[in-house]
Design a protein around this motif. Sequence first.
Motif, PDB file in Angstrom:
ATOM      1  N   GLY A  42      10.242  -8.990   9.173  1.00 28.98           N
ATOM      2  CA  GLY A  42       8.809  -9.735   7.720  1.00 28.98           C
ATOM      3  C   GLY A  42       8.482 -11.116   7.667  1.00 28.98           C
ATOM      4  O   GLY A  42       7.583 -11.149   6.959  1.00 28.98           O
ATOM      5  N   LEU A  43       8.213 -10.868   9.141  1.00 30.97           N
ATOM      6  CA  LEU A  43       6.764 -12.702   9.415  1.00 30.97           C
ATOM      7  C   LEU A  43       5.811 -11.136  10.013  1.00 30.97           C
ATOM      8  O   LEU A  43       4.769 -12.293  10.255  1.00 30.97           O
ATOM      9  CB  LEU A  43       7.730 -13.327  10.245  1.00 30.97           C
ATOM     10  N   ILE A  44       5.930 -10.059   9.969  1.00 33.50           N
ATOM     11  CA  ILE A  44       4.599  -9.628  10.522  1.00 33.50           C
ATOM     12  C   ILE A  44       4.113  -9.598   9.778  1.00 33.50           C
ATOM     13  O   ILE A  44       3.896  -8.800   8.421  1.00 33.50           O
ATOM     14  CB  ILE A  44       5.114  -8.203  11.162  1.00 33.50           C
ATOM     15  N   PRO A  45       2.144 -10.503   9.697  1.00 30.59           N
ATOM     16  CA  PRO A  45       1.564  -9.687   8.235  1.00 30.59           C
ATOM     17  C   PRO A  45       0.693  -8.153   8.961  1.00 30.59           C
ATOM     18  O   PRO A  45      -0.550  -8.954   9.001  1.00 30.59           O
ATOM     19  CB  PRO A  45       0.534 -10.740   8.908  1.00 30.59           C
ATOM     20  N   PHE A  46       1.225  -8.185   7.915  1.00 35.14           N
ATOM     21  CA  PHE A  46       1.086  -5.995   8.003  1.00 35.14           C
ATOM     22  C   PHE A  46       0.112  -6.181   6.808  1.00 35.14           C
ATOM     23  O   PHE A  46       0.561  -6.751   6.226  1.00 35.14           O
ATOM     24  CB  PHE A  46       1.952  -4.751   7.667  1.00 35.14           C
ATOM     25  N   PRO A  47      -1.093  -4.852   6.859  1.00 32.67           N
ATOM     26  CA  PRO A  47      -2.051  -4.943   6.183  1.00 32.67           C
ATOM     27  C   PRO A  47      -2.060  -4.248   4.948  1.00 32.67           C
ATOM     28  O   PRO A  47      -0.440  -3.677   4.989  1.00 32.67           O
ATOM     29  CB  PRO A  47      -2.821  -4.456   6.575  1.00 32.67           C
ATOM     30  N   ASP A  48      -2.604  -4.790   3.819  1.00 34.39           N
ATOM     31  CA  ASP A  48      -1.722  -3.992   2.476  1.00 34.39           C
ATOM     32  C   ASP A  48      -2.199  -2.689   2.586  1.00 34.39           C
ATOM     33  O   ASP A  48      -2.380  -2.107   3.662  1.00 34.39           O
ATOM     34  CB  ASP A  48      -3.331  -4.553   1.399  1.00 34.39           C
ATOM     35  N   ASN A  49      -1.801  -1.993   1.758  1.00 32.84           N
ATOM     36  CA  ASN A  49      -1.337  -0.239   1.897  1.00 32.84           C
ATOM     37  C   ASN A  49      -0.700   0.238   3.473  1.00 32.84           C
ATOM     38  O   ASN A  49      -1.063   1.137   3.608  1.00 32.84           O
ATOM     39  CB  ASN A  49      -2.805   0.390   1.834  1.00 32.84           C
ATOM     40  N   CYS A  50       0.014  -0.595   4.046  1.00 36.39           N
ATOM     41  CA  CYS A  50       1.178  -0.146   5.505  1.00 36.39           C
ATOM     42  C   CYS A  50       2.283  -0.560   4.632  1.00 36.39           C
ATOM     43  O   CYS A  50       3.123  -1.477   4.189  1.00 36.39           O
ATOM     44  CB  CYS A  50       0.765  -0.951   5.973  1.00 36.39           C
ATOM     45  N   ALA A  51       3.130   0.602   5.402  1.00 37.46           N
ATOM     46  CA  ALA A  51       4.953  -0.128   5.198  1.00 37.46           C
ATOM     47  C   ALA A  51       5.503   0.088   6.203  1.00 37.46           C
ATOM     48  O   ALA A  51       5.262   1.642   6.682  1.00 37.46           O
ATOM     49  CB  ALA A  51       5.146   0.856   4.063  1.00 37.46           C
ATOM     50  N   LEU A  52       6.338  -0.562   6.998  1.00 38.83           N
ATOM     51  CA  LEU A  52       7.175   0.319   7.902  1.00 38.83           C
ATOM     52  C   LEU A  52       8.465   0.952   7.181  1.00 38.83           C
ATOM     53  O   LEU A  52       8.985   0.079   6.937  1.00 38.83           O
ATOM     54  CB  LEU A  52       7.298  -1.205   8.434  1.00 38.83           C
ATOM     55  N   VAL A  53       8.650   1.674   7.660  1.00 39.37           N
ATOM     56  CA  VAL A  53       9.899   2.728   7.308  1.00 39.37           C
ATOM     57  C   VAL A  53      10.628   2.712   7.818  1.00 39.37           C
ATOM     58  O   VAL A  53      11.579   3.050   7.452  1.00 39.37           O
ATOM     59  CB  VAL A  53       9.068   4.562   6.422  1.00 39.37           C
ATOM     60  N   THR A  54      10.880   3.139   9.294  1.00 35.39           N
ATOM     61  CA  THR A  54      11.595   3.379  10.081  1.00 35.39           C
ATOM     62  C   THR A  54      11.500   2.946  11.868  1.00 35.39           C
ATOM     63  O   THR A  54      10.298   2.439  12.265  1.00 35.39           O
ATOM     64  CB  THR A  54      12.197   4.766  10.040  1.00 35.39           C
ATOM     65  N   ILE A  55      12.823   2.272  12.077  1.00 36.22           N
ATOM     66  CA  ILE A  55      13.261   1.476  13.533  1.00 36.22           C
ATOM     67  C   ILE A  55      13.249   2.252  14.590  1.00 36.22           C
ATOM     68  O   ILE A  55      14.835   2.615  14.283  1.00 36.22           O
ATOM     69  CB  ILE A  55      13.264   0.177  13.625  1.00 36.22           C
ATOM     70  N   LEU A  56      13.102   3.179  15.477  1.00 34.10           N
ATOM     71  CA  LEU A  56      14.115   4.049  16.600  1.00 34.10           C
ATOM     72  C   LEU A  56      14.488   3.130  17.276  1.00 34.10           C
ATOM     73  O   LEU A  56      13.321   2.600  17.960  1.00 34.10           O
ATOM     74  CB  LEU A  56      12.836   5.638  16.659  1.00 34.10           C
ATOM     75  N   ARG A  57      15.592   3.546  17.539  1.00 34.05           N
ATOM     76  CA  ARG A  57      15.619   2.053  19.044  1.00 34.05           C
ATOM     77  C   ARG A  57      17.440   2.733  19.841  1.00 34.05           C
ATOM     78  O   ARG A  57      18.209   3.140  19.285  1.00 34.05           O
ATOM     79  CB  ARG A  57      16.146   0.665  18.436  1.00 34.05           C
ATOM     80  N   ASP A  58      17.145   3.066  20.870  1.00 33.60           N
ATOM     81  CA  ASP A  58      18.567   3.416  21.692  1.00 33.60           C
ATOM     82  C   ASP A  58      18.759   4.557  21.544  1.00 33.60           C
ATOM     83  O   ASP A  58      20.334   4.367  20.601  1.00 33.60           O
ATOM     84  CB  ASP A  58      19.165   2.109  21.470  1.00 33.60           C
ATOM     85  N   GLY A  59      18.739   5.615  20.306  1.00 26.89           N
ATOM     86  CA  GLY A  59      18.637   6.563  19.940  1.00 26.89           C
ATOM     87  C   GLY A  59      19.155   6.653  18.316  1.00 26.89           C
ATOM     88  O   GLY A  59      19.845   7.105  17.689  1.00 26.89           O
ATOM     89  N   GLN A  60      19.001   5.729  17.676  1.00 23.31           N
ATOM     90  CA  GLN A  60      19.616   5.068  16.707  1.00 23.31           C
ATOM     91  C   GLN A  60      18.205   4.437  16.061  1.00 23.31           C
ATOM     92  O   GLN A  60      17.164   4.124  16.328  1.00 23.31           O
ATOM     93  CB  GLN A  60      20.435   3.226  16.592  1.00 23.31           C
ATOM     94  N   VAL A  61      18.592   5.424  14.293  1.00 18.22           N
ATOM     95  CA  VAL A  61      17.604   4.727  13.102  1.00 18.22           C
ATOM     96  C   VAL A  61      18.059   3.940  12.120  1.00 18.22           C
ATOM     97  O   VAL A  61      18.836   3.766  11.900  1.00 18.22           O
ATOM     98  CB  VAL A  61      17.530   6.135  11.959  1.00 18.22           C
ATOM     99  N   TYR A  62      17.309   2.749  12.536  1.00 21.69           N
ATOM    100  CA  TYR A  62      16.968   1.258  11.122  1.00 21.69           C
ATOM    101  C   TYR A  62      16.106   1.368   9.908  1.00 21.69           C
ATOM    102  O   TYR A  62      15.381   1.349  10.701  1.00 21.69           O
ATOM    103  CB  TYR A  62      17.505   0.354  12.634  1.00 21.69           C
TER     104      TYR A  62
END
Length: 225
Positions: A166-186
């Motif tokens: 939430g503190l990463i200043p992603f640019p407009d028209n950009c959405a983080l939809v999934t994080i894959l970590r150690d075989g898990q989907v977050y």
Amino acid sequence: MRVAIAGAGAVGRSIARELIGNGHDVLLIDKEPRSIKPDRVPDAEWLLADSCELSSLEEARLQECDVVIAATGDDKVNLVTSLLAKTEFGVPRTVGRVNHPNNEWLFTEAWGVDVNVSTPRIMSALVEEAVTVGDLVRLFTFRQGNANLVEMTLPADSPYVGKPSGLIPFPDNCALVTILRDGQVYVPDAEQPVEAGDELLFVVSAEIEDQLESLLAPVEHRSKG
């Protein structure tokens, strides 16, 4: 959902099985008698017909379909099928298989294709995704929204390792939809820190891909330019 698939080869049959397994009604269309093998997908409807002919598509009741998938091994057939489905029968969603990379530029809304699926592009993207760190890899293009599904494996010296997404200043028209970590989907949470080695999946406008890559990865990790 009713889905018509033009092309009853190995690709078309595989798609049909998957869709039927998900509870959809599927019609397989092919003009080659040797491709009509109802025993291979017994729960599908089958039609021996040429998907490039209006009379065949009328027989298939294409106007009742929610989706048409042009999955033959011939790009010309896939384009014509998509165009007829969209313009003559008003099918809400068309998907076109791209067999030859040089033809990918044709598979657009102008030819009635809502989504194109390029096997060579997908395979090369999967190779890149498996071996690259700190580079943005384009996995899929959404034609209607001029947006792409992209992936980045976060490098260890990214300035945002250990920081909440939430503190990463992603640019407009950009959405983080999934994080894959150690075989898990977050599912991304604004308070969840990102870690080195995380595979981050974004939906992002094409014109800001470079901006997103520059934000997350130091220059020395970028292989493009």
